[in-house]
Write an enzyme that holds these catalytic residues in place. Structure first.
Site, PDB file in Angstrom:
ATOM      1  CE  LYS A  53      -1.838   2.188   3.383  1.00 19.77           C
ATOM      2  NZ  LYS A  53      -2.452   2.516   4.645  1.00 19.77           N
ATOM      3  CG  ASP A  74      -7.322   3.878   2.355  1.00 22.95           C
ATOM      4  OD1 ASP A  74      -8.297   3.465   1.681  1.00 22.95           O
ATOM      5  OD2 ASP A  74      -7.254   5.045   2.769  1.00 22.95           O
TER       6      ASP A  74
END
Ligand code: SF4
Length: 217
Positions: A121, A139
């Site tokens: 991420k 997220d």
């Protein structure tokens, strides 16, 4: 499940709601962005920005972060959750940047993901925001919105959500989609109280329709 066409339309609608959607972590360069994203794990961007406002005055380079003790870095970020580990990772990645990349943030997924404290991420955010590479960082907001809308399945892993979004959206939409979904999840389709009655996506949203039906019964 939403089709590719419906998914694109949903992202366009989010763009109309939040035309200003962009990375909310304040930074001046790729190194500051990397540090801010590492700090943001399980923490709000608002708090990270509060801390980095003074942190980035003291620490401007990887060398600055390793010129002090670990305890000092911990103390300087201690209002942020998981600060002990994060300080360790920041010093660790600073060492690596100095030793392997001439103190620069590498423009390369594999190299980024090999840095301490940097997962997929974080790498996606850096690639997308700092280097303008097509990438979708999943997220908590992106995952929740994707699942509620039925872009992907409830049981999908974070990686599967990312892959589904990449499959359903054209590559040139990935970065914008990431920011739009974050804004939409942060300010409209909130975790606890999604604004379903006033949502333009309600007609195609399985979760919204279910919630309104339950509220009416
Ligand atoms: Fe989120 Fe509700 Fe809109 Fe669905 S209808 S996207 S659950 S706010």
């Amino acid at each position: 499940m939403l089709s590719k066409k419906q998914t694109k339309a949903a992202i366009e609608t989010m763009g109309e709601l939040f035309p200003e959607a962009e990375c909310e972590l304040i930074h001046r360069n790729s190194f500051e962005l990397l540090i801010a994203v590492v700090l943001s794990a399980q923490c709000t961007d608002v708090l990270v920005n509060k801390v980095t406002a003074s942190l980035f005055e003291t620490y401007r380079t990887p060398e600055d972060f390793i010129s002090v003790s670990l305890e000092q870095v911990q103390s300087d970020i201690r209002s942020i959750g998981l600060y002990r580990n994060k300080a360790k990772n920041i010093q660790g990645l600073s060492h690596e940047l100095i030793e392997k990349y001439d103190s620069q943030v590498p423009h390369d997924r594999q190299a980024l993901e090999a840095l301490p404290g940097v997962g997929r991420k974080t790498a996606n955010v850096v690639l997308s925001v700092a280097f303008n590479e097509p990438a979708i960082a999943v997220d908590t907001h992106v995952e929740r919105v994707s699942k509620r809308l039925g872009i992907c399945r409830w049981k999908d892993s974070v990686r599967q959500v990312e892959e589904t979004l990449m499959d359903k959206l054209d590559e040139d939409m990935w970065s914008d989609a990431h920011h739009r979904m974050i804004f939409f999840g942060r300010y409209h389709c909130k975790s606890r109280q999604p604004n379903c009655p006033n949502c333009p996506l309600l007609p195609s949203c399985r979760e919204g329709k279910k919630r309104l039906k339950e509220a009416a019964s």
